[in-house]
Motif scaffolding. Structure first.
Motif, PDB file in Angstrom:
ATOM      1  N   SER A  59      27.012  27.029 -11.181  1.00 33.97           N
ATOM      2  CA  SER A  59      25.689  26.427 -11.278  1.00 33.97           C
ATOM      3  C   SER A  59      24.671  27.529 -11.569  1.00 33.97           C
ATOM      4  CB  SER A  59      25.346  25.733  -9.956  1.00 33.97           C
ATOM      5  OG  SER A  59      24.060  25.210  -9.998  1.00 33.97           O
ATOM      6  N   CYS A  60      23.678  27.198 -12.362  1.00 40.37           N
ATOM      7  CA  CYS A  60      22.606  28.143 -12.692  1.00 40.37           C
ATOM      8  C   CYS A  60      23.149  29.462 -13.245  1.00 40.37           C
ATOM      9  CB  CYS A  60      21.726  28.415 -11.482  1.00 40.37           C
ATOM     10  SG  CYS A  60      21.070  26.952 -10.703  1.00 40.37           S
ATOM     11  N   SER A 134      21.093  20.672  -3.327  1.00 45.17           N
ATOM     12  CA  SER A 134      21.524  20.493  -4.707  1.00 45.17           C
ATOM     13  C   SER A 134      21.935  21.836  -5.268  1.00 45.17           C
ATOM     14  CB  SER A 134      20.396  19.904  -5.544  1.00 45.17           C
ATOM     15  OG  SER A 134      20.772  19.892  -6.899  1.00 45.17           O
ATOM     16  N   GLY A 136      21.971  22.172  -8.442  1.00 42.35           N
ATOM     17  CA  GLY A 136      21.406  22.142  -9.780  1.00 42.35           C
ATOM     18  C   GLY A 136      22.426  21.536 -10.726  1.00 42.35           C
ATOM     19  N   GLU A 137      22.328  21.874 -11.987  1.00 44.65           N
ATOM     20  CA  GLU A 137      23.270  21.342 -12.966  1.00 44.65           C
ATOM     21  C   GLU A 137      24.592  22.092 -12.854  1.00 44.65           C
ATOM     22  OE1 GLU A 137      23.645  21.100 -17.735  1.00 44.65           O
ATOM     23  OE2 GLU A 137      21.663  20.840 -16.872  1.00 44.65           O
ATOM     24  N   LEU A 138      25.663  21.350 -12.635  1.00 45.38           N
ATOM     25  CA  LEU A 138      26.976  21.977 -12.474  1.00 45.38           C
ATOM     26  C   LEU A 138      27.535  22.373 -13.837  1.00 45.38           C
ATOM     27  CD1 LEU A 138      28.518  19.685  -9.737  1.00 45.38           C
ATOM     28  CD2 LEU A 138      27.463  21.915  -9.464  1.00 45.38           C
ATOM     29  N   GLN A 139      28.255  23.491 -13.854  1.00 45.67           N
ATOM     30  CA  GLN A 139      28.798  24.024 -15.095  1.00 45.67           C
ATOM     31  C   GLN A 139      30.323  23.990 -15.065  1.00 45.67           C
ATOM     32  OE1 GLN A 139      26.516  27.662 -14.778  1.00 45.67           O
ATOM     33  NE2 GLN A 139      25.398  27.100 -16.646  1.00 45.67           N
TER      34      GLN A 139
END
Length: 164
Positions: A59-60, A134, A136-139
């Motif tokens: 993430s991030c 959270s 954030g946006e998971l990668q």
């Protein structure tokens, strides 16, 4: 032939049949152990996906080690979340090292212990996510981790069903 000779022949045949039944029962148990061992091996290979996922961006643009350092010792200042992520990684590593210590003899391993390691890993990750709020946006690293857990669970289920 006398009745005694016929009786001796019949007893020998009965003993041979009992031995054959016992041998076939042992062979069935061994084949179940081998099948369970095969699924345990695939479960361990799936856990390698989890380990690989921790070294990829989760993430991030941060990998697992960087997330742990930020939450436990950095700006995140959330030691519990960092500790939970450490437990998540170490439980998978412990499962793999246990197999390594047994020289990958999967026939002697039990699926119950692997279920425990998997539950601790997933549970600590979920608790860390709840504690953080959270990620954030998971990668891609998170996808590897989730896929590894899912596949490992499937193979452990099959190993448990096969008698491991």
């Amino acid at each position: 032939m006398t009745d005694e000779e016929w009786e001796a022949i019949r007893k020998n045949r009965e003993e041979d049949q009992k031995e054959d039944e016992k041998r076939s029962r042992v062979e069935r148990q061994n084949s179940k152990k081998k099948e369970a061992a095969k699924y345990l091996m695939w479960s361990k290979l799936a856990l390698l996906l989890v380990v690989i996922g921790f070294f990829m961006p989760i993430s991030c643009n941060l990998n697992g080690y960087e997330l742990i350092s930020i939450f436990a010792f950095g700006e995140g200042n959330d030691f519990l979340a960092g500790l939970l992520l450490i437990v998540c990684f170490l439980s998978v590593a412990a499962s793999l090292f246990y197999s390594l210590a047994n020289k990958f003899d999967f026939e002697t391993e039990s699926a119950e212990m692997d279920w425990g390691f998997l539950a601790v890993s997933v549970g600590s990750f979920v608790l860390a996510a709840l504690k953080i709020g959270s990620f954030g946006e998971l990668q891609i690293g998170a996808c590897f981790i989730f896929a590894g857990w899912f596949l490992s669970g499937l193979f452990l289920f099959d190993a448990s069903k096969a008698g491991g």
